[in-house]
Design an enzyme around this catalytic site. Structure first.
Site, PDB file in Angstrom:
ATOM      1  N   ASN A   1      18.524   4.597  38.667  1.00 41.76           N
ATOM      2  CA  ASN A   1      18.936   3.434  37.885  1.00 41.76           C
ATOM      3  C   ASN A   1      17.987   2.261  38.085  1.00 41.76           C
ATOM      4  OD1 ASN A   1      21.163   2.057  36.249  1.00 41.76           O
ATOM      5  ND2 ASN A   1      21.011   0.710  38.030  1.00 41.76           N
TER       6      ASN A   1
ATOM      7  N   ARG B   1      15.025   2.582  35.845  1.00 36.91           N
ATOM      8  CA  ARG B   1      15.348   2.356  34.434  1.00 36.91           C
ATOM      9  C   ARG B   1      15.569   0.892  34.097  1.00 36.91           C
ATOM     10  NH1 ARG B   1      18.738   6.960  35.211  1.00 36.91           N
ATOM     11  NH2 ARG B   1      20.508   5.536  35.451  1.00 36.91           N
TER      12      ARG B   1
ATOM     13  N   HIS C   1       9.627   0.631  30.525  1.00 33.77           N
ATOM     14  CA  HIS C   1      10.500   1.808  30.524  1.00 33.77           C
ATOM     15  C   HIS C   1      10.707   2.326  29.108  1.00 33.77           C
ATOM     16  CE1 HIS C   1      14.542   3.649  30.065  1.00 33.77           C
ATOM     17  NE2 HIS C   1      14.161   4.327  31.140  1.00 33.77           N
TER      18      HIS C   1
ATOM     19  N   HIS D   1      -0.669   2.701  37.848  1.00 37.60           N
ATOM     20  CA  HIS D   1      -0.564   1.735  38.941  1.00 37.60           C
ATOM     21  C   HIS D   1      -1.759   1.833  39.887  1.00 37.60           C
ATOM     22  CE1 HIS D   1       3.635   1.121  37.703  1.00 37.60           C
ATOM     23  NE2 HIS D   1       3.624   0.039  38.457  1.00 37.60           N
TER      24      HIS D   1
END
Length: 539
Positions: free
Chosen positions: A406, A409, A416, A451
């Site tokens: 979660n 997200r 996202h 990243h």
């Protein structure tokens, strides 16, 4: 006589007691009235607060209901037994629906308790400023803030400006006009495969040259300082994602329009009285230009818009961004630089790493919070307000997450959404809605590579800390701490892991930064470039 005197005295006493009782009753009535007034004011305040919260909750529920109704409308209006229409319906279902809504922190800051926590962070910034001024005055006898770190980090801004201008002009004009030519040629029928192949090849060469090689060349050729490097690299990533979304959303629409036009031509009788067919509808340049600046990575021709611009809100957000930069400066100047400047002179051992990690956990978490607040809230809301962009859900309540699934997200909704629609959903579509775990792993792999690419070019050295935390630990936590974890204990575990993770990032990158300075590379071989200097740089 004595009888009358006694009776008069009794009468006076009774009158005195009556007057005293009356004054007491008046005082009690006055105090009761004031208590009732205070209680009534408290009840009015509680009523107003309750109504505000109920209104906020109802607004959120209505927005969700509207979003669900729009998606269900798409499903109902595009249902067809044919397999082709089923694929089209799936594509429509996976589209993001933009709804006018405020950012979550803007709503939370209206609550006095949450606003107090915000004020505590401001007080901490003031404490950093006062302590820095006091130390400078004691050590050097002056009260002027030393901003040399700022001047160094944001050096060569002129090079950043002209490089960004070239990147932006290509992103604005290149993909748009190439796809426009392809759409007009594709409308003419015949040799469509050749046209599509040539268009794809042209776009690949142009994208690779201007948004792939050119930013890297500028960063390495001019040896930009860290902040300027990150501006170029992050803008490169943003423009690549924006242009891909435009191509990805426009190409299927053009193909569907061409297919409908071709079917209409086949059904029409070839007579001179038939009016000419309508040309293919292609997005306007103004809608694409608006998309390049609005705070979303999903292209649409139309977005929900607010009626006006609150320029004071824009100014306050930019002021908060500036304050966040000063906050970051004081964190580095007071908590990181004095500690890690001499760490590279010490042997790389488990004890050194553990001590440095826990020392870096707190400043690392502050840096994470500042990055979230300055960019995902202030920066995106400022541009959204200037462009009257109404959908402000750039993040959700990730701080309440009890699972890392979660958290991933809800931390950054903007990125996202792009990964979900163009990586995860497209992967499932290509594999026939199979291999969902592999689709999730592909998203993590893309995120980890991007990243690591940004940090490698931003800092100027290769140290795959971000890649390992995303592609390794992040994947494990995503499946281990999944949505089945609902206890508040898991929220504590998540925050503990975030503190440790940020401590690892700050610790390793700071130690490697100073190791690169004190022990520069002596060669250009592959192993020389990829081996961290902090592993061998000690005296």
């Amino acid at each position: 006589m004595s009888t009358y005197d006694t009776s008069d005295t009794a009468v006076h006493r009774s009158r005195g007691r009556t007057e005293e009782n009356g004054s007491i009753r008046q005082h009690d009535n006055h105090s009761d009235t004031s208590d009732i007034t205070l209680r009534r004011e408290d009840m009015e305040r509680m009523k107003a607060e309750l109504l505000r919260r109920v209104q906020s909750r109802l607004t959120e529920l209505l927005e969700r209901a509207l979003s669900d109704s729009i998606q269900s409308l798409y499903r109902n209006t595009h249902t067809h037994p044919d397999h082709t229409h089923t694929r089209d319906r799936h594509k429509l279902d996976q589209g993001k629906v933009f709804v006018a809504r405020c950012s979550l922190l803007d709503e939370l800051f209206e609550i006095s308790h949450i606003r107090t926590i915000y004020h505590m962070f401001i007080a901490a910034l003031l404490l950093f400023i006062i302590s820095t001024l006091a130390v400078d005055y004691i050590d050097q006898g002056r009260l002027v803030l030393d901003l040399d770190l700022f001047y160094y980090a944001f050096g060569q801004l002129g090079t950043v400006v002209w490089a960004w201008t070239l990147m932006f002009l290509y992103t604005l004009l290149g993909p748009y006009h190439v796809l426009s030519v392809w759409a007009s040629l594709n409308d003419g029928g015949g040799w469509r495969t050749r046209v599509s192949a040539l268009t794809a090849l042209t776009l690949c060469v142009a994208q690779t040259s201007m948004l792939g090689i050119f930013p890297v060349y500028v960063v390495l050729r001019y040896q930009l300082p860290p902040a300027s490097r990150f501006i170029i690299i992050l803008e490169q990533i943003r423009l690549v994602m924006k242009s891909y979304s435009f191509i990805r959303e426009t190409t299927p629409a053009v193909l569907r329009s061409a297919r409908r036009t071709g079917d209409a031509d086949k059904q029409q009788p070839h007579t001179s009285g038939v009016k000419p067919r309508e040309p293919l509808r292609y997005p306007s340049l103004s809608s694409y230009l608006y998309f390049l600046f609005c705070p979303t990575l999903i292209y649409r021709e139309v977005y929900p818009r607010n009626p006006c611009v609150r320029w004071n809100y824009v100014g306050m957000n930019f002021l908060k961004i500036l304050a966040s930069l000063f906050y970051l400066y004081f964190i580095l100047q007071r908590l990181c630089i004095p500690v890690f400047r001499n760490k590279s002179n010490q042997p790389f051992s488990t004890r050194t790493f553990i001590l440095a990690l826990f020392h870096a956990a707190f400043p690392g978490m502050l840096i994470l919070m500042l990055g979230f607040y300055a960019f995902l809230h202030c920066w995106l809301n400022a541009f959204a307000e200037m462009l009257r962009f109404a959908d402000r859900m750039f993040y959700k309540d990730w701080w309440n997450s009890t699972s890392f699934a979660n958290y991933y997200r809800t931390w950054n909704i903007v990125v996202h959404d792009w990964l979900y629609h163009y990586s995860y959903r497209d992967f499932l579509w290509l594999t026939g809605h199979k291999l969902r775990s592999v689709a999730t792993l592909s998203v993590f792999a893309i995120s980890a590579l991007v990243h690591e690419y940004a940090f490698t070019l931003g800092f100027g050295f290769f140290y795959p800390v971000m890649f390992c935390t995303f592609a390794g630990i992040g994947v494990v936590f995503n499946f281990a701490m999944n949505d089945k974890r609902k206890s508040p204990v898991w929220n504590i575990i998540m925050w503990t892991c975030l503190f440790i993770g940020q401590g690892v990032h700050v610790c390793l990158y700071c130690v490697e930064w100073y190791a690169q300075i004190q022990c520069p590379r002596s060669g250009t071989s592959f192993w020389e470039l990829v081996t961290p200097r902090s592993w061998t740089c000690y005296q």
